[in-house]
Design a protein around this motif. Sequence first.
Motif, PDB file in Angstrom:
ATOM      1  N   GLU B  27       0.118  -3.022 -10.882  1.00 57.39           N
ATOM      2  CA  GLU B  27       0.411  -2.818  -9.458  1.00 57.39           C
ATOM      3  C   GLU B  27      -0.662  -3.463  -8.574  1.00 57.39           C
ATOM      4  O   GLU B  27      -1.807  -3.613  -8.996  1.00 57.39           O
ATOM      5  CB  GLU B  27       0.593  -1.341  -9.099  1.00 57.39           C
ATOM      6  N   PRO B  28      -0.243  -3.836  -7.342  1.00 59.46           N
ATOM      7  CA  PRO B  28      -1.156  -4.603  -6.477  1.00 59.46           C
ATOM      8  C   PRO B  28      -2.282  -3.755  -5.889  1.00 59.46           C
ATOM      9  O   PRO B  28      -2.257  -2.530  -5.987  1.00 59.46           O
ATOM     10  CB  PRO B  28      -0.240  -5.108  -5.365  1.00 59.46           C
ATOM     11  N   HIS B  29      -3.268  -4.426  -5.296  1.00 60.63           N
ATOM     12  CA  HIS B  29      -4.343  -3.727  -4.592  1.00 60.63           C
ATOM     13  C   HIS B  29      -3.751  -2.931  -3.439  1.00 60.63           C
ATOM     14  O   HIS B  29      -2.710  -3.289  -2.895  1.00 60.63           O
ATOM     15  CB  HIS B  29      -5.395  -4.727  -4.108  1.00 60.63           C
ATOM     16  N   TYR B  30      -4.436  -1.846  -3.072  1.00 59.30           N
ATOM     17  CA  TYR B  30      -3.885  -0.999  -1.999  1.00 59.30           C
ATOM     18  C   TYR B  30      -4.621  -1.169  -0.683  1.00 59.30           C
ATOM     19  O   TYR B  30      -4.180  -0.675   0.352  1.00 59.30           O
ATOM     20  CB  TYR B  30      -3.853   0.480  -2.410  1.00 59.30           C
ATOM     21  N   LYS B  31      -5.787  -1.850  -0.727  1.00 60.89           N
ATOM     22  CA  LYS B  31      -6.398  -2.176   0.567  1.00 60.89           C
ATOM     23  C   LYS B  31      -7.415  -3.301   0.409  1.00 60.89           C
ATOM     24  O   LYS B  31      -7.917  -3.552  -0.701  1.00 60.89           O
ATOM     25  CB  LYS B  31      -7.049  -0.953   1.221  1.00 60.89           C
ATOM     26  N   ILE B  32      -7.712  -3.951   1.523  1.00 66.17           N
ATOM     27  CA  ILE B  32      -8.785  -4.936   1.564  1.00 66.17           C
ATOM     28  C   ILE B  32      -9.719  -4.537   2.701  1.00 66.17           C
ATOM     29  O   ILE B  32      -9.312  -3.846   3.633  1.00 66.17           O
ATOM     30  CB  ILE B  32      -8.288  -6.388   1.763  1.00 66.17           C
ATOM     31  N   GLU B  33     -10.981  -4.946   2.562  1.00 65.79           N
ATOM     32  CA  GLU B  33     -11.953  -4.577   3.593  1.00 65.79           C
ATOM     33  C   GLU B  33     -13.093  -5.592   3.558  1.00 65.79           C
ATOM     34  O   GLU B  33     -13.573  -5.949   2.477  1.00 65.79           O
ATOM     35  CB  GLU B  33     -12.497  -3.165   3.292  1.00 65.79           C
ATOM     36  N   GLU B  34     -13.533  -6.022   4.734  1.00 64.12           N
ATOM     37  CA  GLU B  34     -14.703  -6.884   4.805  1.00 64.12           C
ATOM     38  C   GLU B  34     -15.931  -6.013   5.110  1.00 64.12           C
ATOM     39  O   GLU B  34     -15.852  -5.118   5.957  1.00 64.12           O
ATOM     40  CB  GLU B  34     -14.536  -7.945   5.897  1.00 64.12           C
ATOM     41  N   VAL B  35     -17.032  -6.253   4.378  1.00 66.33           N
ATOM     42  CA  VAL B  35     -18.287  -5.576   4.729  1.00 66.33           C
ATOM     43  C   VAL B  35     -19.231  -6.678   5.210  1.00 66.33           C
ATOM     44  O   VAL B  35     -19.873  -7.368   4.405  1.00 66.33           O
ATOM     45  CB  VAL B  35     -18.893  -4.803   3.539  1.00 66.33           C
ATOM     46  N   LYS B  36     -19.250  -6.857   6.531  1.00 68.01           N
ATOM     47  CA  LYS B  36     -19.974  -8.012   7.104  1.00 68.01           C
ATOM     48  C   LYS B  36     -21.448  -7.976   6.768  1.00 68.01           C
ATOM     49  O   LYS B  36     -22.039  -9.007   6.429  1.00 68.01           O
ATOM     50  CB  LYS B  36     -19.772  -8.045   8.628  1.00 68.01           C
TER      51      LYS B  36
END
Lengths: 133, 133
Positions: B27-36
């Motif tokens: 199953e696919p990833h459930y979220k993406i997030e950038e940590v600048k």
Amino acid sequence: MKKIEHIGIAVKDLKKSNELFASLFGEPHYKIEEVKSEGVNTSFFKVGTHKIELLEGTNDESPISKFIEKKGEGIHHIAFAVDDILSEVERLKKEGFIVLNEIPKKGADNKLVVFLHPKSTNGVLIELCQEMD
Amino acid sequence: MKKIEHIGIAVKDLKKSNELFASLFGEPHYKIEEVKSEGVNTSFFKVGTHKIELLEGTNDESPISKFIEKKGEGIHHIAFAVDDILSEVERLKKEGFIVLNEIPKKGADNKLVVFLHPKSTNGVLIELCQEMD
């Protein structure tokens, strides 16, 4: 895949590392086990309900000794629990993953195990494991 | 330490790796997030109740880019959940572990995080993380 079954860490000196990880986790390992066919001594720690396996090679030909020679001590593999290892291997082969041993072998902790080649999984050595009856 | 909170995997190309790990886990990833502040793009997968975090550096100075340059793609860290990160840091310092950042910093997924230096932990980069209120 159901869950992370354990994380395997390659160490040079199991006795020393057992002390180190006991300090880290705040409690000692709960068992040790030799897997002669793989040339490894292992110990297991619990962190909550999770398991961490330390692995020390028992000879120079052991996959763990070779790993440490090449990469140094550190995280060696992630093991995922599966219900039906043979059907999971079939599924993953169809997805293009490279299976290192299609016939499951006996690993530590009463498990049947299959490894996927890290070159097909972004450099991550993945173990599938199924509880033996 | 309460449990493994997640395992972090360093990847070169998050888009490609998201597809690869979706095939792996089914199953696919459930979220993406950038940590600048860390120079990383991350994505999260669930395996049962467990989390796997993929990390891609967004610039050459990112710790992830440097890790891949030195060691190649692969497992980057293990994160353990703790209830009280400051007291756990105190305990671990007393045990002789080297803390990379004594002041917790904001990580991905709404967590306060502290890293232990791999040279004090058998080559394993360990993250402690506490849920932020």
